[in-house]
Design a protein around this motif. Sequence first.
Motif, PDB file in Angstrom:
ATOM      1  N   MET A 181      -8.076  -7.500 -14.222  1.00 37.28           N
ATOM      2  CA  MET A 181      -6.746  -7.784 -14.776  1.00 37.28           C
ATOM      3  C   MET A 181      -6.556  -7.105 -16.133  1.00 37.28           C
ATOM      4  O   MET A 181      -5.485  -6.598 -16.421  1.00 37.28           O
ATOM      5  CB  MET A 181      -6.565  -9.293 -14.946  1.00 37.28           C
ATOM      6  N   HIS A 202      -5.540  -3.545 -15.738  1.00 34.41           N
ATOM      7  CA  HIS A 202      -4.111  -3.381 -15.443  1.00 34.41           C
ATOM      8  C   HIS A 202      -3.303  -3.476 -16.736  1.00 34.41           C
ATOM      9  O   HIS A 202      -2.392  -2.678 -16.971  1.00 34.41           O
ATOM     10  CB  HIS A 202      -3.626  -4.475 -14.489  1.00 34.41           C
ATOM     11  N   GLN A 203      -3.638  -4.468 -17.562  1.00 31.86           N
ATOM     12  CA  GLN A 203      -2.875  -4.659 -18.799  1.00 31.86           C
ATOM     13  C   GLN A 203      -3.012  -3.430 -19.711  1.00 31.86           C
ATOM     14  O   GLN A 203      -2.059  -3.000 -20.336  1.00 31.86           O
ATOM     15  CB  GLN A 203      -3.370  -5.926 -19.516  1.00 31.86           C
ATOM     16  N   ALA A 260       5.972   2.127 -11.802  1.00 36.29           N
ATOM     17  CA  ALA A 260       5.261   1.109 -11.015  1.00 36.29           C
ATOM     18  C   ALA A 260       5.235  -0.213 -11.773  1.00 36.29           C
ATOM     19  O   ALA A 260       5.316  -0.231 -12.994  1.00 36.29           O
ATOM     20  CB  ALA A 260       3.842   1.571 -10.734  1.00 36.29           C
ATOM     21  N   ARG A 261       5.146  -1.305 -11.012  1.00 37.09           N
ATOM     22  CA  ARG A 261       4.977  -2.636 -11.584  1.00 37.09           C
ATOM     23  C   ARG A 261       3.691  -3.196 -11.002  1.00 37.09           C
ATOM     24  O   ARG A 261       3.252  -2.783  -9.925  1.00 37.09           O
ATOM     25  CB  ARG A 261       6.159  -3.537 -11.220  1.00 37.09           C
ATOM     26  N   VAL A 262       3.099  -4.162 -11.713  1.00 41.76           N
ATOM     27  CA  VAL A 262       1.830  -4.700 -11.238  1.00 41.76           C
ATOM     28  C   VAL A 262       1.881  -6.222 -11.245  1.00 41.76           C
ATOM     29  O   VAL A 262       2.613  -6.828 -12.044  1.00 41.76           O
ATOM     30  CB  VAL A 262       0.657  -4.170 -12.095  1.00 41.76           C
ATOM     31  N   ALA A 263       1.117  -6.825 -10.346  1.00 46.57           N
ATOM     32  CA  ALA A 263       1.001  -8.287 -10.288  1.00 46.57           C
ATOM     33  C   ALA A 263      -0.384  -8.657  -9.781  1.00 46.57           C
ATOM     34  O   ALA A 263      -0.979  -7.926  -8.992  1.00 46.57           O
ATOM     35  CB  ALA A 263       2.062  -8.865  -9.353  1.00 46.57           C
ATOM     36  N   GLY A 264      -0.880  -9.786 -10.254  1.00 49.16           N
ATOM     37  CA  GLY A 264      -2.091 -10.357  -9.678  1.00 49.16           C
ATOM     38  C   GLY A 264      -1.668 -11.378  -8.639  1.00 49.16           C
ATOM     39  O   GLY A 264      -0.557 -11.901  -8.710  1.00 49.16           O
ATOM     40  N   PHE A 269       2.095  -9.133 -17.527  1.00 51.83           N
ATOM     41  CA  PHE A 269       2.655  -8.936 -16.181  1.00 51.83           C
ATOM     42  C   PHE A 269       2.467 -10.229 -15.386  1.00 51.83           C
ATOM     43  O   PHE A 269       1.624 -11.064 -15.738  1.00 51.83           O
ATOM     44  CB  PHE A 269       2.012  -7.721 -15.488  1.00 51.83           C
ATOM     45  N   PRO A 270       3.237 -10.428 -14.317  1.00 53.72           N
ATOM     46  CA  PRO A 270       3.173 -11.716 -13.602  1.00 53.72           C
ATOM     47  C   PRO A 270       1.950 -11.859 -12.696  1.00 53.72           C
ATOM     48  O   PRO A 270       1.424 -10.872 -12.192  1.00 53.72           O
ATOM     49  CB  PRO A 270       4.454 -11.704 -12.763  1.00 53.72           C
ATOM     50  N   LEU A 271       1.529 -13.095 -12.530  1.00 53.73           N
ATOM     51  CA  LEU A 271       0.518 -13.423 -11.520  1.00 53.73           C
ATOM     52  C   LEU A 271       1.232 -14.216 -10.445  1.00 53.73           C
ATOM     53  O   LEU A 271       1.924 -15.197 -10.743  1.00 53.73           O
ATOM     54  CB  LEU A 271      -0.608 -14.252 -12.149  1.00 53.73           C
ATOM     55  N   ILE A 308      -1.027  -1.139  -2.795  1.00 50.18           N
ATOM     56  CA  ILE A 308       0.143  -0.512  -3.432  1.00 50.18           C
ATOM     57  C   ILE A 308       1.222  -0.347  -2.369  1.00 50.18           C
ATOM     58  O   ILE A 308       0.979   0.236  -1.310  1.00 50.18           O
ATOM     59  CB  ILE A 308      -0.201   0.865  -4.053  1.00 50.18           C
TER      60      ILE A 308
END
Lengths: 104, 208, 79
Positions: free
Chosen positions: A1, A4-5, A16-20, A40-42, A70
């Motif tokens: 994580m 990603h941050q 692109a956007r990312v999420a856990g 970013f959101p989980l 992805i």
Amino acid sequence: MEGHQRNLYLYDRFNARVAGVSRNDVQTLKFWAEDLGLTFPLFSNTVGHLGIFFGTLREGYPMFSRATVIIDKWGTIRYLKHGSPDYREILLQLKALHEEEKSR
Amino acid sequence: MSRSTLFRFLACALLFLSGCAVQQPQPADPLAALRTPAGTVVWQQEYEFVPPPAPWSLIQLDEDDYSVAFYHSCADRMPRVFPCESTMAYAEEPFGYSRVFEERQEEFFERFLWAARVNFEEPRLEKTTLFGKEALRAETVGHEPVLAQKVLVNVIFARRGERVVAFYFTQWRPEDRAFDRGHIDDFNQFAESFRFLGPSFYQRLTSD
Amino acid sequence: MHPTMKILSGTVATVLLAALLALPAAAAQERPDLSKGVGERAPIFAVATSQGTLADYDRDYYGKHHLVMTFVPAGFTPV
């Protein structure tokens, strides 16, 4: 994580956007995000259907296994890898998607 | 069981046990193959540096928190003192996220040595230069109140491309013992000798 | 133990064993393979997030952004 941050500014450049994603409740994930300082959101998928869709919920096991997927902006799965995220491979994939996006 | 089968079984068992008992001899200089005539070491085809002098030794742990690290024990000089060791390392992805040094050091100390349960004093920050660019040095002491141990930490945050990289120095001592600041000179020499042999993955990723 | 009891308990054990053995097979029938792979259309989904929002794939990402999702066993596990 954390990886990603650290790469968020690059994800942004590649549109692109990312999420856990885990099966924890929203409150637990909120505390975890605060602890790690994630912006970013989980995703809280307590029922686990996302894990079933992406093959990360083994039968008879309560938690997701580690995997990264992805989905491109046109709704197609373009990358699916089990195990801890390979951040460099993810970035290369996103760069390729972004170039495809510019040429479409 | 026939005698020959028994013999074979015993031989196999002995072979197996001897593997446990005999340690692989440590090579005299694990960096020997990587040394250049100029006295530097080329590491992973990506970095070049002058390794710290003996008794500093290379450590390789199965971790990805750093790219290269060295260890200095003082067990021989202070045999009954525990803990008593120094480490230095170069890390391509130091803890934290920000590309602004002041913010990064704050995030860094939230995570650094978290498993050692130390409480850090407010770090002293000092602007410096490394690789011909602006850098930030942060020094602090962490205290482990339950085990009465302390750790001197000196970190240099530097820039590679647009990302932040870091050099770490740690020195562990019992709470009632003095630190040996001489080791920081070795650390500084290591950091100042450090060169990148080419653009990083991130520099290549964003170059076109 | 009385002989009748012995036979009875043996029967109970056999039935239990058969039921246990049948369980995985029954579960496998209940859960068909729904997993999707590279090149397939992603499923439509909406889930709650740590930010107190609803992440609706169609509304928030489809036609707008590429989406990276990393699955983890649980919060507070290293990834």
